[in-house]
Scaffold this motif. Structure first.
Motif, PDB file in Angstrom:
ATOM      1  N   PRO A  34       0.789  -1.231   0.000  1.00 28.82           N
ATOM      2  CA  PRO A  34       0.000   0.000   0.000  1.00 28.82           C
ATOM      3  C   PRO A  34       0.828   1.291   0.000  1.00 28.82           C
ATOM      4  CG  PRO A  34       0.204  -0.791   2.225  1.00 28.82           C
ATOM      5  CD  PRO A  34       0.971  -1.759   1.365  1.00 28.82           C
ATOM      6  N   PHE A  35       2.127   1.179  -0.235  1.00 29.47           N
ATOM      7  CA  PHE A  35       2.966   2.372  -0.221  1.00 29.47           C
ATOM      8  C   PHE A  35       2.816   3.193  -1.502  1.00 29.47           C
ATOM      9  CE2 PHE A  35       4.932  -0.415   2.892  1.00 29.47           C
ATOM     10  CZ  PHE A  35       5.153   0.458   3.949  1.00 29.47           C
ATOM     11  N   THR A  36       2.851   2.516  -2.638  1.00 33.06           N
ATOM     12  CA  THR A  36       2.705   3.204  -3.920  1.00 33.06           C
ATOM     13  C   THR A  36       2.012   2.279  -4.906  1.00 33.06           C
ATOM     14  OG1 THR A  36       5.005   3.863  -3.474  1.00 33.06           O
ATOM     15  CG2 THR A  36       3.973   4.813  -5.403  1.00 33.06           C
ATOM     16  N   PHE A  37       0.834   2.689  -5.371  1.00 34.87           N
ATOM     17  CA  PHE A  37       0.105   1.892  -6.351  1.00 34.87           C
ATOM     18  C   PHE A  37      -0.857   2.801  -7.102  1.00 34.87           C
ATOM     19  CE2 PHE A  37      -2.195   1.911  -2.395  1.00 34.87           C
ATOM     20  CZ  PHE A  37      -3.545   1.853  -2.694  1.00 34.87           C
ATOM     21  N   PRO A 109       9.965  -3.453   9.165  1.00 35.03           N
ATOM     22  CA  PRO A 109      10.804  -4.624   8.911  1.00 35.03           C
ATOM     23  C   PRO A 109      10.394  -5.393   7.672  1.00 35.03           C
ATOM     24  CG  PRO A 109       9.138  -5.186  10.516  1.00 35.03           C
ATOM     25  CD  PRO A 109       8.970  -3.709  10.226  1.00 35.03           C
ATOM     26  N   SER A 110      11.288  -6.239   7.210  1.00 35.98           N
ATOM     27  CA  SER A 110      10.982  -7.207   6.151  1.00 35.98           C
ATOM     28  C   SER A 110      10.896  -8.594   6.776  1.00 35.98           C
ATOM     29  CB  SER A 110      12.057  -7.182   5.062  1.00 35.98           C
ATOM     30  OG  SER A 110      12.011  -5.984   4.336  1.00 35.98           O
ATOM     31  N   LYS A 111      10.336  -9.528   6.009  1.00 35.80           N
ATOM     32  CA  LYS A 111      10.251 -10.913   6.468  1.00 35.80           C
ATOM     33  C   LYS A 111      10.217 -11.837   5.261  1.00 35.80           C
ATOM     34  CE  LYS A 111       8.359 -12.083  10.975  1.00 35.80           C
ATOM     35  NZ  LYS A 111       7.240 -12.737  11.676  1.00 35.80           N
ATOM     36  N   ILE A 112      10.483 -13.098   5.529  1.00 37.64           N
ATOM     37  CA  ILE A 112      10.365 -14.137   4.501  1.00 37.64           C
ATOM     38  C   ILE A 112       8.907 -14.584   4.430  1.00 37.64           C
ATOM     39  CG2 ILE A 112      11.054 -16.481   3.857  1.00 37.64           C
ATOM     40  CD1 ILE A 112      13.685 -15.946   5.431  1.00 37.64           C
ATOM     41  N   VAL A 113       8.424 -14.803   3.215  1.00 38.85           N
ATOM     42  CA  VAL A 113       7.058 -15.305   2.994  1.00 38.85           C
ATOM     43  C   VAL A 113       7.142 -16.593   2.189  1.00 38.85           C
ATOM     44  CG1 VAL A 113       4.822 -14.841   1.930  1.00 38.85           C
ATOM     45  CG2 VAL A 113       6.099 -12.977   2.995  1.00 38.85           C
ATOM     46  N   ILE A 114       6.511 -17.646   2.684  1.00 36.95           N
ATOM     47  CA  ILE A 114       6.508 -18.926   1.971  1.00 36.95           C
ATOM     48  C   ILE A 114       5.122 -19.565   2.066  1.00 36.95           C
ATOM     49  CG2 ILE A 114       8.965 -19.458   2.212  1.00 36.95           C
ATOM     50  CD1 ILE A 114       8.246 -21.169   4.662  1.00 36.95           C
ATOM     51  N   ASP A 178       8.891  -6.304   2.468  1.00 37.48           N
ATOM     52  CA  ASP A 178       8.471  -5.475   3.591  1.00 37.48           C
ATOM     53  C   ASP A 178       7.182  -6.060   4.162  1.00 37.48           C
ATOM     54  OD1 ASP A 178       6.601  -3.149   4.570  1.00 37.48           O
ATOM     55  OD2 ASP A 178       8.633  -2.394   4.790  1.00 37.48           O
ATOM     56  N   VAL A 179       7.105  -6.182   5.480  1.00 35.97           N
ATOM     57  CA  VAL A 179       5.965  -6.831   6.125  1.00 35.97           C
ATOM     58  C   VAL A 179       4.642  -6.154   5.768  1.00 35.97           C
ATOM     59  CG1 VAL A 179       4.868  -7.278   8.361  1.00 35.97           C
ATOM     60  CG2 VAL A 179       7.287  -7.791   8.041  1.00 35.97           C
ATOM     61  N   LEU A 180       4.619  -4.832   5.818  1.00 34.29           N
ATOM     62  CA  LEU A 180       3.370  -4.124   5.543  1.00 34.29           C
ATOM     63  C   LEU A 180       3.020  -4.170   4.063  1.00 34.29           C
ATOM     64  CD1 LEU A 180       3.656  -1.042   7.917  1.00 34.29           C
ATOM     65  CD2 LEU A 180       2.429  -3.182   8.273  1.00 34.29           C
ATOM     66  N   GLU A 181       4.035  -4.101   3.216  1.00 34.67           N
ATOM     67  CA  GLU A 181       3.756  -4.166   1.772  1.00 34.67           C
ATOM     68  C   GLU A 181       3.217  -5.540   1.389  1.00 34.67           C
ATOM     69  OE1 GLU A 181       4.034  -5.340  -2.152  1.00 34.67           O
ATOM     70  OE2 GLU A 181       5.520  -6.068  -0.730  1.00 34.67           O
ATOM     71  N   VAL A 182       3.849  -6.608   1.844  1.00 38.91           N
ATOM     72  CA  VAL A 182       3.418  -7.944   1.440  1.00 38.91           C
ATOM     73  C   VAL A 182       2.068  -8.294   2.065  1.00 38.91           C
ATOM     74  CG1 VAL A 182       4.545  -9.311   3.275  1.00 38.91           C
ATOM     75  CG2 VAL A 182       4.264 -10.271   0.989  1.00 38.91           C
ATOM     76  N   THR A 183       1.795  -7.739   3.234  1.00 44.21           N
ATOM     77  CA  THR A 183       0.488  -7.965   3.850  1.00 44.21           C
ATOM     78  C   THR A 183      -0.611  -7.281   3.048  1.00 44.21           C
ATOM     79  OG1 THR A 183       1.459  -8.183   6.063  1.00 44.21           O
ATOM     80  CG2 THR A 183      -0.890  -7.669   5.942  1.00 44.21           C
ATOM     81  N   GLY A 184      -0.385  -5.996   2.714  1.00 46.80           N
ATOM     82  CA  GLY A 184      -1.392  -5.258   1.959  1.00 46.80           C
ATOM     83  C   GLY A 184      -1.474  -5.648   0.499  1.00 46.80           C
ATOM     84  N   GLU A 191      -5.486 -14.486  -3.231  1.00 41.26           N
ATOM     85  CA  GLU A 191      -4.371 -15.249  -3.801  1.00 41.26           C
ATOM     86  C   GLU A 191      -3.256 -15.508  -2.793  1.00 41.26           C
ATOM     87  OE1 GLU A 191      -4.109 -10.966  -5.561  1.00 41.26           O
ATOM     88  OE2 GLU A 191      -5.646 -12.412  -4.964  1.00 41.26           O
ATOM     89  N   GLY A 192      -3.289 -14.799  -1.667  1.00 42.61           N
ATOM     90  CA  GLY A 192      -2.244 -14.983  -0.670  1.00 42.61           C
ATOM     91  C   GLY A 192      -2.662 -15.809   0.533  1.00 42.61           C
ATOM     92  N   LYS A 193      -3.839 -16.414   0.458  1.00 36.99           N
ATOM     93  CA  LYS A 193      -4.390 -17.110   1.630  1.00 36.99           C
ATOM     94  C   LYS A 193      -3.560 -18.311   2.072  1.00 36.99           C
ATOM     95  CE  LYS A 193      -7.654 -19.937  -1.072  1.00 36.99           C
ATOM     96  NZ  LYS A 193      -6.992 -21.234  -0.823  1.00 36.99           N
ATOM     97  N   ASP A 194      -2.793 -18.916   1.177  1.00 32.11           N
ATOM     98  CA  ASP A 194      -2.010 -20.109   1.526  1.00 32.11           C
ATOM     99  C   ASP A 194      -0.553 -19.790   1.849  1.00 32.11           C
ATOM    100  OD1 ASP A 194      -4.208 -21.814   1.141  1.00 32.11           O
ATOM    101  OD2 ASP A 194      -3.813 -21.931  -1.018  1.00 32.11           O
ATOM    102  N   TYR A 195      -0.242 -18.510   2.082  1.00 33.38           N
ATOM    103  CA  TYR A 195       1.138 -18.104   2.340  1.00 33.38           C
ATOM    104  C   TYR A 195       1.244 -17.414   3.693  1.00 33.38           C
ATOM    105  CZ  TYR A 195       2.000 -19.443  -2.430  1.00 33.38           C
ATOM    106  OH  TYR A 195       2.100 -20.185  -3.573  1.00 33.38           O
TER     107      TYR A 195
END
Length: 255
Positions: A34-37, A109-114, A178-184, A191-195
């Protein structure tokens, strides 16, 4: 009469030039929700865009947004395609060698997403997995420095939304973001429900710097001073908090 016409013409040109001088060309990568779109009608929006507009309003200038691929942001700045980058650019030692930064305006912060069916027990457990990252980002630097050496395949992409497309298609097992970017931008969508986010929050300075700042060309102390003053002013008058609360449930300014 000719003199009058010439005077009027020159006056109009002066007004136009003055108006142009008031513009601040701002580089953004509009693929980082949600930072830039972009809105449905193609207008740039997001936290960074609102912060930029608030800063421009304080400086009595008009923000003109210039879309740019992330890994060519700094070359475009140096080529004078725009005046400033306000697009979640982390303040790192490597970048400070080629551009100047304002004070930070947020730090998350950033985080790994799998995928949630991958058993995660530290980065070594990702051996053989395929991770996509934004090209030229701090997340790419971290992935190359910490994940690649344990056998993770790290693939850079021109835009973060391209990473999500390849995760959805099964070509990737995850990302570092980025945690907030990947969350938003991904996890909160169907499409992100299984990650899932895994591992510790990543604030490692040698990879992620000390927060995001506005990047400007070197040798512009007055512009840097003006921008820093504007950042302080919008934090002091409550504008920053309103923008923060519009997009996030936490204070993203950080410590």
């Amino acid at each position: 009469m000719k003199k009058l016409i010439l005077a009027l013409t020159m006056g109009a040109m002066a007004v136009t030039a003055a108006a142009q001088d008031k513009e601040l060309k701002v580089a953004i990568d509009p693929t980082y929700e949600p930072f830039t779109f972009k809105t449905a009608d193609g207008k740039p929006t997001g936290f960074d865009v609102d912060i930029a507009n608030a800063v421009c309003e304080h400086l009595k200038r008009k923000c003109v947004f210039v879309e740019q691929l992330w890994d060519s942001m700094i070359p475009g700045l140096q080529a004078k395609k725009y005046d400033v980058i306000i697009s979640s650019m982390s303040i790192t030692e490597d970048r400070k060698k080629v551009v100047d930064f304002t004070d930070k305006y947020y730090n998350t912060p950033s985080k790994i997403v799998i995928k949630n069916d991958i058993k995660f027990d530290g980065v070594a457990s990702l051996k053989g997995k395929k991770i996509g990252v934004l090209k030229g980002s701090t997340q790419e630097k971290y992935a190359n420095g910490e994940l690649k050496k344990v056998g993770v395949t790290v693939t850079p992409y021109e835009a973060q939304d391209q990473v999500y497309l390849d995760i959805r298609s099964g070509r990737l097992d995850g990302t570092v973001a980025d945690v907030l970017e990947v969350t938003g931008g991904f996890l909160s969508k169907p499409e992100g429900k299984d990650y899932v986010l895994v591992g510790p929050e990543l604030f490692i300075p040698k990879y992620f710097g000390i927060g995001a700042g506005f990047a400007i060309r070197k040798g512009q102390p007055e512009l840097k001073k003006e921008l820093n003053s504007a950042i302080k002013a919008i934090r002091a008058d409550g504008t920053y908090k309103k923008i923060n609360d519009k997009y996030f449930k936490i204070d993203v300014y950080g410590g």
